[in-house]
Design a protein around this motif. Structure first.
Motif, PDB file in Angstrom:
ATOM      1  N   PRO A  22     -25.571  25.560  -0.765  1.00 19.41           N
ATOM      2  CA  PRO A  22     -26.654  25.280  -1.708  1.00 19.41           C
ATOM      3  C   PRO A  22     -27.485  24.405  -1.079  1.00 19.41           C
ATOM      4  O   PRO A  22     -27.312  23.106  -0.579  1.00 19.41           O
ATOM      5  CB  PRO A  22     -25.733  24.891  -2.955  1.00 19.41           C
ATOM      6  CG  PRO A  22     -24.586  24.512  -2.471  1.00 19.41           C
ATOM      7  CD  PRO A  22     -24.236  25.169  -1.108  1.00 19.41           C
ATOM      8  N   ALA A  23     -28.677  24.702  -0.713  1.00 15.19           N
ATOM      9  CA  ALA A  23     -29.704  24.202  -0.235  1.00 15.19           C
ATOM     10  C   ALA A  23     -30.946  24.368  -0.886  1.00 15.19           C
ATOM     11  O   ALA A  23     -31.525  25.371  -0.823  1.00 15.19           O
ATOM     12  CB  ALA A  23     -29.744  24.015   1.296  1.00 15.19           C
ATOM     13  N   SER A  24     -31.892  23.226  -1.416  1.00 13.62           N
ATOM     14  CA  SER A  24     -33.004  23.181  -2.095  1.00 13.62           C
ATOM     15  C   SER A  24     -34.236  23.210  -1.217  1.00 13.62           C
ATOM     16  O   SER A  24     -35.351  23.397  -1.559  1.00 13.62           O
ATOM     17  CB  SER A  24     -33.008  22.324  -3.428  1.00 13.62           C
ATOM     18  OG  SER A  24     -32.674  20.894  -2.703  1.00 13.62           O
ATOM     19  N   SER A  25     -34.109  22.577  -0.019  1.00  5.57           N
ATOM     20  CA  SER A  25     -35.107  22.324   0.972  1.00  5.57           C
ATOM     21  C   SER A  25     -34.850  22.259   2.381  1.00  5.57           C
ATOM     22  O   SER A  25     -33.525  21.910   2.397  1.00  5.57           O
ATOM     23  CB  SER A  25     -35.839  20.837   0.459  1.00  5.57           C
ATOM     24  OG  SER A  25     -35.016  19.902   0.675  1.00  5.57           O
ATOM     25  N   LYS A  26     -35.628  22.067   3.165  1.00  2.62           N
ATOM     26  CA  LYS A  26     -35.691  22.065   4.569  1.00  2.62           C
ATOM     27  C   LYS A  26     -34.818  20.847   5.103  1.00  2.62           C
ATOM     28  O   LYS A  26     -33.881  20.687   5.626  1.00  2.62           O
ATOM     29  CB  LYS A  26     -36.826  22.324   5.309  1.00  2.62           C
ATOM     30  CG  LYS A  26     -36.744  22.040   6.728  1.00  2.62           C
ATOM     31  CD  LYS A  26     -38.270  21.848   7.441  1.00  2.62           C
ATOM     32  CE  LYS A  26     -38.569  22.373   8.528  1.00  2.62           C
ATOM     33  NZ  LYS A  26     -39.735  22.402   8.904  1.00  2.62           N
ATOM     34  N   LYS A  27     -35.317  19.663   4.123  1.00  2.00           N
ATOM     35  CA  LYS A  27     -34.801  18.443   4.400  1.00  2.00           C
ATOM     36  C   LYS A  27     -33.074  18.386   4.289  1.00  2.00           C
ATOM     37  O   LYS A  27     -32.340  17.965   4.495  1.00  2.00           O
ATOM     38  CB  LYS A  27     -35.631  17.571   3.421  1.00  2.00           C
ATOM     39  CG  LYS A  27     -34.915  15.942   3.403  1.00  2.00           C
ATOM     40  CD  LYS A  27     -35.999  15.121   2.567  1.00  2.00           C
ATOM     41  CE  LYS A  27     -35.356  13.709   2.646  1.00  2.00           C
ATOM     42  NZ  LYS A  27     -34.324  13.314   1.741  1.00  2.00           N
ATOM     43  N   ARG A  28     -32.936  18.978   2.905  1.00  5.16           N
ATOM     44  CA  ARG A  28     -31.508  18.987   2.536  1.00  5.16           C
ATOM     45  C   ARG A  28     -30.681  19.925   3.340  1.00  5.16           C
ATOM     46  O   ARG A  28     -29.405  19.507   3.783  1.00  5.16           O
ATOM     47  CB  ARG A  28     -31.478  19.895   0.939  1.00  5.16           C
ATOM     48  CG  ARG A  28     -29.836  19.670   0.395  1.00  5.16           C
ATOM     49  CD  ARG A  28     -29.624  18.160   0.241  1.00  5.16           C
ATOM     50  NE  ARG A  28     -28.388  18.283   0.153  1.00  5.16           N
ATOM     51  CZ  ARG A  28     -27.455  17.425   0.815  1.00  5.16           C
ATOM     52  NH1 ARG A  28     -28.017  16.583   1.755  1.00  5.16           N
ATOM     53  NH2 ARG A  28     -26.384  17.490   0.664  1.00  5.16           N
ATOM     54  N   VAL A  29     -31.272  20.973   3.994  1.00  8.42           N
ATOM     55  CA  VAL A  29     -30.360  21.737   5.144  1.00  8.42           C
ATOM     56  C   VAL A  29     -30.019  20.739   6.324  1.00  8.42           C
ATOM     57  O   VAL A  29     -28.853  20.646   6.766  1.00  8.42           O
ATOM     58  CB  VAL A  29     -31.281  22.737   5.667  1.00  8.42           C
ATOM     59  CG1 VAL A  29     -30.622  23.421   7.001  1.00  8.42           C
ATOM     60  CG2 VAL A  29     -31.287  23.714   4.404  1.00  8.42           C
ATOM     61  N   LEU A  30     -31.164  20.001   6.810  1.00  3.29           N
ATOM     62  CA  LEU A  30     -31.025  18.987   7.805  1.00  3.29           C
ATOM     63  C   LEU A  30     -29.924  17.889   7.479  1.00  3.29           C
ATOM     64  O   LEU A  30     -28.971  17.806   8.337  1.00  3.29           O
ATOM     65  CB  LEU A  30     -32.472  18.568   8.420  1.00  3.29           C
ATOM     66  CG  LEU A  30     -33.308  19.509   8.700  1.00  3.29           C
ATOM     67  CD1 LEU A  30     -34.614  18.930   9.222  1.00  3.29           C
ATOM     68  CD2 LEU A  30     -32.931  20.439   9.918  1.00  3.29           C
ATOM     69  N   GLU A  31     -30.056  17.378   6.352  1.00  5.94           N
ATOM     70  CA  GLU A  31     -29.113  16.435   5.940  1.00  5.94           C
ATOM     71  C   GLU A  31     -27.664  16.881   5.752  1.00  5.94           C
ATOM     72  O   GLU A  31     -26.688  16.445   6.406  1.00  5.94           O
ATOM     73  CB  GLU A  31     -29.327  15.942   4.365  1.00  5.94           C
ATOM     74  CG  GLU A  31     -30.456  15.117   4.251  1.00  5.94           C
ATOM     75  CD  GLU A  31     -30.831  14.846   2.709  1.00  5.94           C
ATOM     76  OE1 GLU A  31     -31.663  13.695   2.636  1.00  5.94           O
ATOM     77  OE2 GLU A  31     -30.545  15.332   1.992  1.00  5.94           O
ATOM     78  N   THR A  32     -27.551  18.396   5.485  1.00  4.92           N
ATOM     79  CA  THR A  32     -26.076  18.788   5.537  1.00  4.92           C
ATOM     80  C   THR A  32     -25.590  19.037   6.650  1.00  4.92           C
ATOM     81  O   THR A  32     -24.354  18.771   6.972  1.00  4.92           O
ATOM     82  CB  THR A  32     -26.328  20.183   4.694  1.00  4.92           C
ATOM     83  OG1 THR A  32     -26.699  19.953   3.448  1.00  4.92           O
ATOM     84  CG2 THR A  32     -24.945  20.982   4.704  1.00  4.92           C
ATOM     85  N   ILE A  33     -26.499  19.452   7.633  1.00  4.65           N
ATOM     86  CA  ILE A  33     -25.991  19.389   9.135  1.00  4.65           C
ATOM     87  C   ILE A  33     -25.532  18.082   9.610  1.00  4.65           C
ATOM     88  O   ILE A  33     -24.374  17.987  10.163  1.00  4.65           O
ATOM     89  CB  ILE A  33     -26.979  20.029   9.966  1.00  4.65           C
ATOM     90  CG1 ILE A  33     -27.492  21.348   9.680  1.00  4.65           C
ATOM     91  CG2 ILE A  33     -26.869  19.899  11.587  1.00  4.65           C
ATOM     92  CD1 ILE A  33     -29.029  22.041  10.314  1.00  4.65           C
ATOM     93  N   ALA A  34     -26.358  17.052   9.444  1.00  3.74           N
ATOM     94  CA  ALA A  34     -26.064  15.889  10.143  1.00  3.74           C
ATOM     95  C   ALA A  34     -24.504  15.302   9.414  1.00  3.74           C
ATOM     96  O   ALA A  34     -23.684  14.594  10.021  1.00  3.74           O
ATOM     97  CB  ALA A  34     -27.149  14.867   9.721  1.00  3.74           C
TER      98      ALA A  34
END
Length: 156
Positions: A22-34
């Motif tokens: 579940p990811a609401s934004s590009k920023k959230r995707v990058l945070e999840t990766i990190a």
């Protein structure tokens, strides 16, 4: 690191293969990766990885089109290449070159000095993701295990 036979199979771990995130934004995707990379290797700073990924995105979106993004960055002090594969629960805006929302993400974190390896892996990924049928098979995976198997098995 002078291993010229670096392939997606070598850099992707099952633990860094995430299905229907579940990811609401590009920023959230990058945070999840990190966060996931940090969770795998606590020496690596999630803040630094996130910051480097965001800096790279500022140069131009890594959304390569057709619902696919390949965020990538270099990281000081890294001694190997790390890959993270994610399918997203819902498509999100990633400022992709074709303006299509993204639901398939492969992140690449490489050592600061690994230039040719970095480019070689990006080209391998682009080639794999250029195959629409392959991408559909990834999107249909119900769990991380199936996703990992599909990504690392050469289809016949």
């Amino acid at each position: 690191m002078s291993d010229t036979s670096l392939t997606i199979d070598n850099i992707l771990a099952p633990e860094l293969t995430l299905c229907r995130v579940p990811a609401s934004s590009k920023k959230r995707v990058l945070e999840t990766i990190a966060e996931h990379i940090h969770h795998q290797d606590e020496i690596l700073s999630d803040t630094q990885i996130f910051s480097n990924l965001v800096s790279r995105e500022r140069l131009g979106s890594t959304g390569i089109g057709q619902g696919i993004a390949i965020p990538h960055c270099r990281l000081e002090g890294l001694d190997r290449v790390i890959g993270v594969l994610m399918t997203l629960a819902e498509r999100i805006d990633f400022d992709a070159i074709d303006n299509q929302p993204v639901d398939l993400v492969f992140a690449l974190i490489v050592p600061k000095e690994a230039t040719s390896e970095h480019l070689e892996l990006l080209s391998q990924l682009a080639e794999k993701f250029n195959d629409n049928a392959f991408c559909e098979r990834l999107r249909q995976c119900e769990d991380a295990d199936a996703l990992y198997q599909r990504m690392t098995t050469v289809s016949t």
